[in-house]
Write an enzyme that holds these catalytic residues in place. Structure first.
Site, PDB file in Angstrom:
ATOM      1  N   SER A 225      26.465  20.111 -32.635  1.00 62.74           N
ATOM      2  CA  SER A 225      25.709  18.948 -33.128  1.00 62.74           C
ATOM      3  C   SER A 225      24.251  18.922 -32.698  1.00 62.74           C
ATOM      4  CB  SER A 225      26.360  17.664 -32.622  1.00 62.74           C
ATOM      5  OG  SER A 225      27.221  17.162 -33.583  1.00 62.74           O
TER       6      SER A 225
ATOM      7  N   LYS B 216      21.759  19.248 -35.349  1.00 58.97           N
ATOM      8  CA  LYS B 216      21.415  18.154 -36.269  1.00 58.97           C
ATOM      9  C   LYS B 216      19.976  17.680 -36.057  1.00 58.97           C
ATOM     10  CE  LYS B 216      26.199  16.470 -36.394  1.00 58.97           C
ATOM     11  NZ  LYS B 216      27.143  15.525 -35.761  1.00 58.97           N
TER      12      LYS B 216
ATOM     13  N   TYR C  39      25.980  23.398 -43.269  1.00 58.57           N
ATOM     14  CA  TYR C  39      26.261  22.584 -42.077  1.00 58.57           C
ATOM     15  C   TYR C  39      27.110  23.360 -41.061  1.00 58.57           C
ATOM     16  CZ  TYR C  39      28.148  18.981 -39.092  1.00 58.57           C
ATOM     17  OH  TYR C  39      28.523  18.264 -37.985  1.00 58.57           O
TER      18      TYR C  39
ATOM     19  N   TYR D 188      26.448  10.497 -29.051  1.00 55.92           N
ATOM     20  CA  TYR D 188      27.604   9.897 -29.714  1.00 55.92           C
ATOM     21  C   TYR D 188      27.662   8.397 -29.400  1.00 55.92           C
ATOM     22  CZ  TYR D 188      28.759  14.858 -29.930  1.00 55.92           C
ATOM     23  OH  TYR D 188      28.703  16.204 -30.122  1.00 55.92           O
TER      24      TYR D 188
ATOM     25  N   VAL E 256      29.743  19.397 -29.289  1.00 58.05           N
ATOM     26  CA  VAL E 256      31.121  19.492 -28.802  1.00 58.05           C
ATOM     27  C   VAL E 256      31.453  20.808 -28.105  1.00 58.05           C
ATOM     28  CG1 VAL E 256      32.271  17.817 -30.298  1.00 58.05           C
ATOM     29  CG2 VAL E 256      31.905  20.162 -31.108  1.00 58.05           C
TER      30      VAL E 256
HETATM   31  N1  GLU Z   1      30.540  21.257 -35.967  1.00 56.09           N
HETATM   32  C1  GLU Z   1      31.023  20.070 -35.347  1.00 56.09           C
HETATM   33  C2  GLU Z   1      31.582  19.103 -36.352  1.00 56.09           C
HETATM   34  O1  GLU Z   1      30.930  18.731 -37.266  1.00 56.09           O
HETATM   35  C3  GLU Z   1      29.904  19.454 -34.616  1.00 56.09           C
HETATM   36  C4  GLU Z   1      30.363  18.276 -33.870  1.00 56.09           C
HETATM   37  C5  GLU Z   1      29.562  17.967 -32.669  1.00 56.09           C
HETATM   38  O2  GLU Z   1      29.080  18.849 -31.959  1.00 56.09           O
HETATM   39  O3  GLU Z   1      29.452  16.768 -32.424  1.00 56.09           O
HETATM   40  O4  GLU Z   1      32.710  18.717 -36.278  1.00 56.09           O
END
Ligand code: GLU
Length: 332
Positions: free
Chosen positions: A77, A80, A205, A257, A275
């Site tokens: 994430s 992002k 993504y 988060y 994650v």
């Molecule tokens: N690739 C993971 C997902 O979209 C990223 C989640 C994350 O790191 O929060 O589920």
């Protein structure tokens, strides 16, 4: 006087800081037992939950690294933030703001609930939850996922001096398991948010989440954000100031988060976690006390794959909180 820096002016500073961070990394390594590695993407479940490492890079080049520093892991994430930056740089800030909001949700990263509350929703809440991030991936220019991701790789290459790679095993594991992300994607398609083909968007993504990186890379990228987009090593503007500041605001309000509020209150720096157990944290230059370590700002990379209930590195957060408090890194 800030605790833990009592000797800052009088002792060999680098050695002192190194010993200090070493001590706290070994202390917090025990806390990895309190968390669990993510396993909903099967290959992430193979990580060693006792790993913990930190890399701190000051704007002036001072580098303190401790613990498991040489492990590469997928950015997940944390990507992002950078796909958002690239979207703002290529499509324009107002174009992106018109399509993805900048409000925290207080919900889990992969929540679908708010998407369904049509009366409140004009666009995804923010680019750091999956719905917003997938929308941003759809905005990146190009007909294929590789074309879309090229400017992201170029940005990393410009900052890091090398082009990171996609971990194909992680990409395939995520592609073959992410039913929730597919559901979000279909919902975004049905509601008209997606700007490119659904499969290309999801491929983009999943690939961006699978970029392999190290804590030194995160620390280096962090110094650029700490300096509002300017690389302090070269003086070059790599990210426009407005975009860097917008991204830091999002990191602070939405980056950890549904624990972002607590992180802002207790640690007080813009940060983003993933994650796989990575965290990038950014401490801008401070004007308060002459004697503080890293007072010209620093970027911090952390890796600790044992996660807490919100999906943040459990020992990583505690280590960051400790260091940020001792060194007064908070922006507040
Ligand atoms: N690739 C993971 C997902 O979209 C990223 C989640 C994350 O790191 O929060 O589920």
């Amino acid at each position: 006087m800030v605790q833990g820096v009592a000797n800052w002016n009088t002792e060999t500073t680098e050695e002192w800081l190194q010993n200090y961070v070493d001590d706290w990394v070994s202390f917090y390594r025990k806390h990895t037992e309190d968390g669990n590695v993510a396993s909903y993407i099967p290959i992430l479940g193979e990580a060693n939950k006792n790993h913990l490492g930190i890399s701190i890079l000051g704007s002036d080049g001072l580098s303190i690294r401790s613990g498991d520093t040489d492990i590469s892991f997928t950015i997940q994430s944390i990507s992002k933030v950078f796909s958002y930056i690239v979207a703002c740089m290529t499509r324009g800030v107002s174009y992106v703001l018109d399509r993805v909001d900048v409000e925290p949700t207080g919900e889990a990263f992969n929540s679908i609930m708010h998407l369904e509350m049509r009366n409140r929703l004009e666009k995804p809440f923010n680019p750091l939850i999956n719905a917003g991030a997938i929308t941003v991936s759809s905005m990146l220019e190009g007909d294929t996922s590789d074309e879309k991701l090229n400017p992201l790789f170029e940005l990393f290459e410009r900052i890091l001096g090398y082009r990171p790679e996609i971990n194909v095993e992680v990409y395939e594991s995520e592609r073959d398991s992410s039913m929730r992300n597919r559901a979000i994607g279909y919902y975004l398609l049905e509601t008209g948010f997606l700007e490119s083909d659904l499969n290309i968007t999801l491929e983009t993504y999943f690939k961006q989440c699978s970029i392999e990186i190290t804590i030194d890379d995160l620390a280096k990228i962090g110094t650029v954000l700490a300096n509002d987009g300017e690389d302090p090593a070269t003086g070059e503007e790599v990210i426009p100031r407005q975009v860097a500041r917008l991204s830091k605001a999002l990191m602070l309000t939405c980056g950890m988060y549904d624990a972002s509020g607590k992180f802002a209150a207790y640690v007080g720096v813009p940060a983003k976690s993933g994650v796989s157990g990575g965290i990038i944290a950014v401490s801008p230059p401070r004007v308060r006390e002459e004697s503080l370590p890293f007072k010209n700002g620093c970027g911090i990379g952390v890796y600790g794959p044992a996660l807490d209930e919100q999906g943040n590195s459990i020992a990583g957060i505690r280590l960051l909180r400790h260091i940020a408090n001792q060194w007064d890194l908070s922006i507040f």
